[in-house]
Design an enzyme around this catalytic site. Structure first.
Site, PDB file in Angstrom:
ATOM      1  N   HIS A  75       4.730   5.904   2.476  1.00 33.71           N
ATOM      2  CA  HIS A  75       3.727   6.931   2.169  1.00 33.71           C
ATOM      3  C   HIS A  75       2.440   6.303   1.646  1.00 33.71           C
ATOM      4  O   HIS A  75       2.464   5.323   0.903  1.00 33.71           O
ATOM      5  CB  HIS A  75       4.271   7.966   1.187  1.00 33.71           C
ATOM      6  CG  HIS A  75       4.685   7.431  -0.155  1.00 33.71           C
ATOM      7  ND1 HIS A  75       3.839   7.396  -1.237  1.00 33.71           N
ATOM      8  CD2 HIS A  75       5.870   6.930  -0.597  1.00 33.71           C
ATOM      9  CE1 HIS A  75       4.482   6.888  -2.279  1.00 33.71           C
ATOM     10  NE2 HIS A  75       5.716   6.599  -1.920  1.00 33.71           N
ATOM     11  N   ASP A 192       3.513   1.413  -5.542  1.00 30.63           N
ATOM     12  CA  ASP A 192       4.266   2.506  -4.945  1.00 30.63           C
ATOM     13  C   ASP A 192       3.250   3.496  -4.377  1.00 30.63           C
ATOM     14  O   ASP A 192       2.618   4.225  -5.150  1.00 30.63           O
ATOM     15  CB  ASP A 192       5.147   3.157  -6.013  1.00 30.63           C
ATOM     16  CG  ASP A 192       5.819   4.444  -5.573  1.00 30.63           C
ATOM     17  OD1 ASP A 192       5.867   4.710  -4.360  1.00 30.63           O
ATOM     18  OD2 ASP A 192       6.293   5.183  -6.458  1.00 30.63           O
ATOM     19  N   GLU A 226       4.399  12.231  -0.346  1.00 31.14           N
ATOM     20  CA  GLU A 226       5.731  11.901  -0.848  1.00 31.14           C
ATOM     21  C   GLU A 226       5.831  12.071  -2.350  1.00 31.14           C
ATOM     22  O   GLU A 226       6.878  12.479  -2.875  1.00 31.14           O
ATOM     23  CB  GLU A 226       6.081  10.460  -0.459  1.00 31.14           C
ATOM     24  CG  GLU A 226       7.528  10.060  -0.722  1.00 31.14           C
ATOM     25  CD  GLU A 226       7.777   9.527  -2.121  1.00 31.14           C
ATOM     26  OE1 GLU A 226       8.955   9.362  -2.493  1.00 31.14           O
ATOM     27  OE2 GLU A 226       6.792   9.257  -2.848  1.00 31.14           O
ATOM     28  N   GLU A 227       4.749  11.762  -3.082  1.00 28.78           N
ATOM     29  CA  GLU A 227       4.804  11.810  -4.543  1.00 28.78           C
ATOM     30  C   GLU A 227       5.020  13.221  -5.087  1.00 28.78           C
ATOM     31  O   GLU A 227       5.385  13.382  -6.249  1.00 28.78           O
ATOM     32  CB  GLU A 227       3.535  11.203  -5.147  1.00 28.78           C
ATOM     33  CG  GLU A 227       3.372   9.694  -4.932  1.00 28.78           C
ATOM     34  CD  GLU A 227       4.434   8.857  -5.644  1.00 28.78           C
ATOM     35  OE1 GLU A 227       5.313   9.430  -6.321  1.00 28.78           O
ATOM     36  OE2 GLU A 227       4.385   7.628  -5.523  1.00 28.78           O
ATOM     37  N   ASP A 247      10.109   1.624   0.388  1.00 29.55           N
ATOM     38  CA  ASP A 247       9.512   2.129  -0.845  1.00 29.55           C
ATOM     39  C   ASP A 247       9.856   1.176  -1.990  1.00 29.55           C
ATOM     40  O   ASP A 247      10.371   0.081  -1.758  1.00 29.55           O
ATOM     41  CB  ASP A 247      10.010   3.552  -1.126  1.00 29.55           C
ATOM     42  CG  ASP A 247       8.967   4.418  -1.814  1.00 29.55           C
ATOM     43  OD1 ASP A 247       8.221   3.893  -2.669  1.00 29.55           O
ATOM     44  OD2 ASP A 247       8.920   5.628  -1.516  1.00 29.55           O
ATOM     45  N   HIS A 327       5.817   3.538 -11.565  1.00 30.57           N
ATOM     46  CA  HIS A 327       5.001   4.681 -11.992  1.00 30.57           C
ATOM     47  C   HIS A 327       4.276   4.394 -13.307  1.00 30.57           C
ATOM     48  O   HIS A 327       3.834   5.334 -13.986  1.00 30.57           O
ATOM     49  CB  HIS A 327       5.830   5.968 -12.086  1.00 30.57           C
ATOM     50  CG  HIS A 327       6.133   6.567 -10.753  1.00 30.57           C
ATOM     51  ND1 HIS A 327       6.455   7.897 -10.585  1.00 30.57           N
ATOM     52  CD2 HIS A 327       6.134   6.034  -9.513  1.00 30.57           C
ATOM     53  CE1 HIS A 327       6.658   8.150  -9.314  1.00 30.57           C
ATOM     54  NE2 HIS A 327       6.479   7.025  -8.635  1.00 30.57           N
TER      55      HIS A 327
END
Length: 394
Positions: A75, A192, A226-227, A247, A327
């Protein structure tokens, strides 16, 4: 079975792609520019592609057969924030885009993507100065209700914010602040999944340069949401029988992920990944001496989750690069990125094991099976005088 060894990965190209991707702001909801960039890279590789209405990309590397096609997915969208409130003090209240802690937002430099132009700013707690508030700075609670965005413009009240053109709902992009170290470590926000996109582009470049035709079509999917849980459902085709998500892995205490080699996820919060496809990833790593480890992610979902939840009958696997502090201020190593790219090439060129997967529906003939016989064990010989076993050992 004939297996092609891993193709040589252009590591400089991989790093250059990652650097370029990190420079493009792409929080979920603001992905048009990064989509255009990825499409330019596909054009440069002479790979045909098409876009959904909102911009998810589906590129095709032609194989000998179309049915039973394989897909890779990553993504292009990242975490970010959105303006929730124009505050009386001229600062902005925020809500997160994606799931991430306000702990990692404090101190971040950011860009407010207003409709009439962008503004720079910093995310701070309301009590940000030790000179003014003393120990109260350290006693402040953590949470999105306890941070605000200070705009680098003449904006001392709500009316001045409105005059600038800043509105509720404006998207906020967080600076990645990347560092590429000589020892192979890469530290940045938004690895990410900008790193996953770079891995896929590097693998695709290697396949193009090799010029060998894969047994079935290979689709390269790049998703845009995607997030926030929207994933790959919109870009799948009925011909795609298996999909490998690329990922980040969760390197942390209690996890088996690593910043080196490939981390193969056996299951996440949506359940186990496909038994046969996942074990093929394991077998290919073993066959080609690609370092790997397995892990299970408890608080995690990937692009494949939305496809499965939408009812897509596709085998799924998740292969990852281990990320420390995912994250947050993330860190990875180039070794993992290269290893992932190598695995994509050997899988893309590997033989088709389950011929029945070329059909959407079929009878029992050719259907898979899973082992359940008791494992054969070597007999452990224990001396009869062993105090634990005693006479029972005779």
């Amino acid at each position: 079975m004939t297996e092609t060894p891993p193709l040589t990965i252009d590591v400089d190209y991989l790093q250059d792609q990652l650097k370029a991707l990190l420079e493009i702001a792409s929080p979920t909801g603001f992905t048009d520019n990064v989509v255009r960039y990825v499409c330019q890279q596909l054009d440069a590789l002479d790979i045909p592609f098409e876009l959904t209405r909102r911009g998810a990309i589906r590129a095709r590397f032609a194989g000998r057969e179309r049915a039973g096609a394989r897909a890779f997915v990553s993504h292009v969208d990242t975490l970010g924030a959105q303006v929730k409130q124009l505050k009386p003090n001229g600062r902005l209240g925020l809500v997160p885009i994606g799931t991430w802690s306000a702990r990692f937002a404090e101190g971040a430099r950011a860009t407010i993507l207003a409709r009439n132009g962008a503004y720079r700013g910093t995310i701070l707690p309301p009590k940000a100065s030790g000179h003014s508030f003393g120990d109260e700075v350290d006693e402040a609670p953590i949470g999105w209700d306890h941070v605000e965005l200070r705009v680098d413009a003449f904006a001392h009240d709500e009316a001045l914010l409105r005059r600038l053109g800043i509105e509720i709902g404006d998207i906020v992009a967080i600076d990645p602040q990347p560092e590429f170290l000589d020892n192979g470590f890469i530290v940045s926000r938004h690895l990410d999944n900008k790193a996953g996109v770079a891995v896929m582009l590097a693998a695709l470049k290697a396949l193009v340069e090799r010029g060998k035709e894969p047994p079935v079509d290979l689709f390269w999917l790049f998703t845009i949401a995607e997030e926030v849980g929207q994933g790959a459902a919109a870009v799948l085709l009925p011909d795609i029988a298996s999909m490998v998500a690329v990922d980040n892995g969760t390197s942390a205490p209690g996890q088996n992920s690593s910043e080196f080699g490939v981390t193969i996820c056996m299951g996440d919060q949506t359940g186990p990944f496909d038994y046969h496809l996942t074990n093929k990833m394991v077998d290919l790593c073993g066959l080609h001496d690609i370092k790997f480890q397995k892990d299970v992610f408890r608080f995690y979902r990937s692009d494949s989750a939305s496809a499965i939840e939408a009812g897509a009958d596709v085998r799924t696997a998740l292969i990852t690069f281990g990320v420390d502090a995912s994250h947050g201020y993330e860190r990875i190593h180039l070794h993992a990125l290269r290893s992932l790219s190598e695995l994509l090439t050997v899988y893309g060129l590997s033989d088709v094991d389950i011929e029945r997967d070329k059909k959407i529906m079929a009878g029992l003939r050719g259907f898979t099976s899973q082992p359940e016989d008791l494992a054969q064990q070597e007999l452990l010989t224990v001396p009869v005088e062993d105090p634990i076993i005693g006479d029972a050992g005779k």
